[in-house]
Design an enzyme around this catalytic site. Structure first.
Site, PDB file in Angstrom:
ATOM      1  N   ASN A  36      28.102  12.517  46.050  1.00 42.49           N
ATOM      2  CA  ASN A  36      28.231  12.584  47.514  1.00 42.49           C
ATOM      3  C   ASN A  36      27.879  11.276  48.218  1.00 42.49           C
ATOM      4  OD1 ASN A  36      25.468  12.439  47.658  1.00 42.49           O
ATOM      5  ND2 ASN A  36      25.152  14.526  48.360  1.00 42.49           N
ATOM      6  N   LYS A  37      27.803  10.188  47.473  1.00 37.86           N
ATOM      7  CA  LYS A  37      27.478   8.903  48.108  1.00 37.86           C
ATOM      8  C   LYS A  37      28.751   8.225  48.633  1.00 37.86           C
ATOM      9  CE  LYS A  37      23.193   9.519  47.742  1.00 37.86           C
ATOM     10  NZ  LYS A  37      22.283   9.298  46.651  1.00 37.86           N
ATOM     11  N   THR A  38      28.577   7.073  49.309  1.00 34.81           N
ATOM     12  CA  THR A  38      29.710   6.439  50.007  1.00 34.81           C
ATOM     13  C   THR A  38      30.842   6.065  49.060  1.00 34.81           C
ATOM     14  OG1 THR A  38      28.544   4.348  49.852  1.00 34.81           O
ATOM     15  CG2 THR A  38      28.367   5.542  51.940  1.00 34.81           C
TER      16      THR A  38
END
Ligand SMILES: *Cc1c(COP(=O)(O)O)cnc(C)c1O
Length: 411
Positions: free
Chosen positions: A193-195
């Site tokens: 769920n990171k950039t």
């Protein structure tokens, strides 16, 4: 109606094709794709060395190992962070010296850090490092982090899990620089769920060749780089173990995804910034919430869009608020329950919530709204409509707003 998840990774045909190509290449674990990912990442950041690993947690662990953290020493860690930032300190039997957060950007409070360092020194502790976390993707006050580091002889290890990419001006009007430009080692996360994501993955970046070498060796069983080179380059069977290392290397399958994600990182950031701007416009007149503060000399990654509920103006608490959003098909999250309120840190160090009062006060108020490049303006409108309807139905009756409204209508 379709639900809006808290997060959806942006995976396109480029990533899928790259994985298929890698699977067909016959080289699945750390190899040419990982080398390429590291090279592109270090160019992207403008730092000399990028060491690909299988998580940001691993990167942070290797960073502390590289600076030679010893048992019994202390490391400054914000309480407003994810488990990883402090647990890696505990791996060394060292102490995370938790500090409070600033109530505007939720980043580490410099003044509190200074006080707690002084207190630790008075207790006779040795404070070795400071680990700033850039909350939600907005870089903290690095100028004063550096001042503290200089004054107390601390290494600076950035937890930049939210910061691919993030930029800042050290002083108003000075040149823009990337996260990682002013620290010893800077660690990124490519969690789902990171950039940008590789499923699981991380990167430790530094300009210091000794740290880079040490992290590379320790990421792979402590096998010396030269020995490893011999082992891989000409197919030699010989290698030497120089330290009891870890198993933190990133696979080529993951790196193949990472290369494609990195090429989209700026476009992803622009998409997130547009969504943040749209949320800000649509929510500007909602008195019951506080919107995130954007500092003028920052380029925010907008990994998170965190609102604060003014609980005294509402008749429900945060848990009920989140449950109502969920009922409307809208996913949210909370970043985070401060570390000092978790049982492990509470019991190990005897923290009370009020020991770090800003974080403890913010915690019941914060809600992270969905924000990801695949979100549409229509999705933002739905989230905002949902928020407004929940607030409309749950205003604190003691404030008497409803009475005022109907009185005005009679007139
Ligand atoms: C996600 C996160 C990490 C851990 O990243 P992993 O890649 O899952 O190990 C560390 N710090 C912060 C602030 C994070 O949000």
């Amino acid at each position: 109606m379709q639900s809006i998840p808290f997060h959806k990774p942006s995976i396109g045909s480029e990533e899928i094709d790259a994985v298929v190509e890698t699977l067909k290449s016959g080289w699945l674990t750390t190899g040419p794709k990982t080398k390429e990912f590291e090279a592109e990442f270090s160019i992207y950041l403008g730092l000399k060395h990028a060491v690909a690993v299988n998580s940001c947690t691993a990167a942070l662990h290797l960073a502390l190992e590289a600076i030679g953290l010893q048992a019994g020493e202390s490391v400054v860690v914000p309480t407003m962070t994810f488990a990883a930032t402090a647990e890696v300190v505990r791996y060394f039997n060292a102490r995370p010296l938790l500090v409070d957060c600033d109530t505007t950007d939720f980043n580490l409070d410099i003044r509190d850090a200074g006080c707690r360092i002084e207190q630790a020194l008075e207790r006779g502790e040795k404070v070795r490092a400071i680990m700033p976390v850039h909350y939600g993707g907005q870089i903290c006050d690095m100028k004063n982090v550096q001042k503290l580091a200089l004054r107390y002889g601390l290494k600076v290890i950035e937890d930049a899990a939210h910061c691919c990419p993030a930029y800042y001006q050290m002083n108003p009007g000075s040149s823009w620089q990337t996260v990682g430009a002013a620290s010893d080692i800077c660690c990124f996360s490519f969690y789902a769920n990171k950039t940008i994501t590789t499923g699981e993955g991380g990167m430790a970046c530094t300009d210091n060749p000794e740290y880079a070498d040490r992290m590379r060796i320790m990421a792979l069983h402590g096998i010396s780089r030269d020995a490893w080179k011999r082992f891989t380059a000409d197919g030699s069977w010989y290698y030497e173990i120089t330290a009891p290392g870890f198993k933190y290397n990133l696979t080529d399958i993951a790196s193949a995804i990472g290369i494609q994600q990195l090429r989209k990182a700026d476009a992803f950031q622009r998409a997130r910034a547009c969504l943040a701007q749209y949320y800000t416009e649509l929510l500007a007149d909602v008195e019951e919430i506080v919107l995130p503060t954007q500092r003028s000399n920052r380029l925010h990654s907008w990994h998170l869009f965190v609102i604060r509920l003014k609980l005294d103006q509402l008749s429900i608490d945060r848990a009920a608020f989140i449950a109502e959003l969920k009922h409307l098909g809208i996913g949210t999250s909370v970043h985070w329950m401060p570390l000092h309120m978790h049982p492990y840190y509470r019991e190990t160090y005897g923290y009370q919530p009020a020991d770090l009062p800003n974080a403890a006060e913010l915690y019941p108020q914060i809600v992270s709204l969905p924000i990801y490049p695949g979100m549409t303006e229509g999705d933002v409108e739905r989230v905002v409509d949902g928020l407004k309807s929940i607030i409309g139905r749950n205003r604190n009756p003691k404030l008497g707003r409803g009475v005022v409204a109907s009185a005005t209508m009679k007139v």
